[in-house]
Motif scaffolding. Structure first.
Motif, PDB file in Angstrom:
ATOM      1  N   VAL A  60       2.491 -66.338   7.390  1.00 46.26           N
ATOM      2  CA  VAL A  60       2.430 -65.092   8.148  1.00 46.26           C
ATOM      3  C   VAL A  60       2.313 -63.906   7.204  1.00 46.26           C
ATOM      4  O   VAL A  60       3.013 -63.835   6.196  1.00 46.26           O
ATOM      5  N   GLU A  61       1.428 -63.006   7.555  1.00 48.30           N
ATOM      6  CA  GLU A  61       1.263 -61.773   6.797  1.00 48.30           C
ATOM      7  C   GLU A  61       1.853 -60.626   7.616  1.00 48.30           C
ATOM      8  O   GLU A  61       2.865 -60.807   8.262  1.00 48.30           O
ATOM      9  N   ASN A  62       1.242 -59.480   7.630  1.00 48.39           N
ATOM     10  CA  ASN A  62       1.776 -58.305   8.315  1.00 48.39           C
ATOM     11  C   ASN A  62       1.398 -58.258   9.791  1.00 48.39           C
ATOM     12  O   ASN A  62       0.505 -58.965  10.250  1.00 48.39           O
ATOM     13  N   ILE A  63       2.071 -57.377  10.511  1.00 47.81           N
ATOM     14  CA  ILE A  63       1.753 -57.120  11.911  1.00 47.81           C
ATOM     15  C   ILE A  63       0.481 -56.282  11.977  1.00 47.81           C
ATOM     16  O   ILE A  63       0.318 -55.313  11.237  1.00 47.81           O
ATOM     17  N   VAL A  64      -0.424 -56.663  12.883  1.00 49.86           N
ATOM     18  CA  VAL A  64      -1.666 -55.907  13.046  1.00 49.86           C
ATOM     19  C   VAL A  64      -1.771 -55.227  14.407  1.00 49.86           C
ATOM     20  O   VAL A  64      -2.613 -54.355  14.598  1.00 49.86           O
ATOM     21  N   ALA A  65      -0.916 -55.624  15.364  1.00 51.10           N
ATOM     22  CA  ALA A  65      -0.964 -54.988  16.684  1.00 51.10           C
ATOM     23  C   ALA A  65       0.325 -55.243  17.448  1.00 51.10           C
ATOM     24  O   ALA A  65       0.955 -56.283  17.292  1.00 51.10           O
ATOM     25  N   VAL A  66       0.680 -54.268  18.265  1.00 51.28           N
ATOM     26  CA  VAL A  66       1.776 -54.409  19.226  1.00 51.28           C
ATOM     27  C   VAL A  66       1.232 -53.918  20.560  1.00 51.28           C
ATOM     28  O   VAL A  66       0.735 -52.806  20.669  1.00 51.28           O
ATOM     29  N   ASN A  67       1.291 -54.781  21.560  1.00 49.02           N
ATOM     30  CA  ASN A  67       0.857 -54.437  22.911  1.00 49.02           C
ATOM     31  C   ASN A  67       2.045 -54.626  23.845  1.00 49.02           C
ATOM     32  O   ASN A  67       2.952 -55.396  23.550  1.00 49.02           O
ATOM     33  N   GLU A  68       1.988 -53.951  24.976  1.00 47.31           N
ATOM     34  CA  GLU A  68       3.081 -54.010  25.942  1.00 47.31           C
ATOM     35  C   GLU A  68       2.497 -54.065  27.341  1.00 47.31           C
ATOM     36  O   GLU A  68       1.464 -53.447  27.612  1.00 47.31           O
ATOM     37  N   ALA A  69       3.140 -54.820  28.222  1.00 40.63           N
ATOM     38  CA  ALA A  69       2.655 -54.916  29.598  1.00 40.63           C
ATOM     39  C   ALA A  69       3.800 -55.226  30.548  1.00 40.63           C
ATOM     40  O   ALA A  69       4.779 -55.867  30.166  1.00 40.63           O
ATOM     41  N   THR A  82       1.223 -59.156  17.302  1.00 38.27           N
ATOM     42  CA  THR A  82       0.184 -59.956  16.656  1.00 38.27           C
ATOM     43  C   THR A  82       0.302 -59.827  15.141  1.00 38.27           C
ATOM     44  O   THR A  82       0.291 -58.722  14.609  1.00 38.27           O
ATOM     45  N   PHE A  83       0.421 -60.976  14.490  1.00 42.97           N
ATOM     46  CA  PHE A  83       0.500 -61.050  13.035  1.00 42.97           C
ATOM     47  C   PHE A  83      -0.814 -61.571  12.473  1.00 42.97           C
ATOM     48  O   PHE A  83      -1.408 -62.490  13.042  1.00 42.97           O
ATOM     49  N   LYS A  84      -1.241 -61.029  11.360  1.00 42.17           N
ATOM     50  CA  LYS A  84      -2.326 -61.646  10.618  1.00 42.17           C
ATOM     51  C   LYS A  84      -1.712 -62.846   9.908  1.00 42.17           C
ATOM     52  O   LYS A  84      -0.574 -62.789   9.446  1.00 42.17           O
ATOM     53  N   ALA A  85      -2.447 -63.945   9.860  1.00 42.64           N
ATOM     54  CA  ALA A  85      -1.927 -65.160   9.244  1.00 42.64           C
ATOM     55  C   ALA A  85      -3.063 -65.921   8.581  1.00 42.64           C
ATOM     56  O   ALA A  85      -4.235 -65.696   8.885  1.00 42.64           O
TER      57      ALA A  85
END
Length: 136
Positions: A60-69, A82-85
């Motif tokens: 796992v690398e860094n976070i690239v997105a946070v979404n909410e619903a 969402t993590f880049k991996a």
């Protein structure tokens, strides 16, 4: 509403310019991932979920997105991280055919069509980065 945390792995093949995606049984395409278990760190959840869905072990690398619903019909307030991996070992294999019907590498344009909830597109996600730290 019940809070539900969901993690995803954005795995990119630079040589072929493709994103790894899974076809969820009876649903739609998404990145590999799923719900975080109670007491489970986000990083461990995305590693576990990716292995369960694709057979692959990731780093796992860094976070690239946070979404909410809000899913009012289910009474859920979902937070999608969402993590880049990157793949460190394994071969693609569906682990649970009741959950996943396919695992495929798709081009960036097709990934954008399958994930309209990222309005800036996958290309931007590949450039974004926010440090993730588990503090214990």
């Amino acid at each position: 509403m019940i809070r539900v945390d969901v993690v995803y792995a954005l795995i990119y093949n630079e040589d072929r310019e493709e994103i790894l995606m899974v076809n969820n049984q009876g649903s739609s395409w998404s990145l590999p991932g799923g719900a975080v278990e109670i007491g489970e760190p986000l990083e461990q959840a995305v590693i576990r979920e990716t292995k369960e869905e694709t057979g692959l072990t990731i780093e796992v690398e860094n976070i690239v997105a946070v979404n909410e619903a809000f899913f009012k019909e289910k009474g859920h307030h979902a937070l999608f991280i969402t993590f880049k991996a990157k793949i460190i070992k394994g071969e693609i294999s569906i682990q649970d055919e009741n959950e996943i019907s396919g695992v495929e590498w798709v081009g960036i344009q097709r990934a954008n069509e399958l994930m309209p909830y990222h309005p800036t597109g996958v290309q931007k996600l590949l450039k974004y980065s926010s440090i993730y730290t588990f503090q214990g």
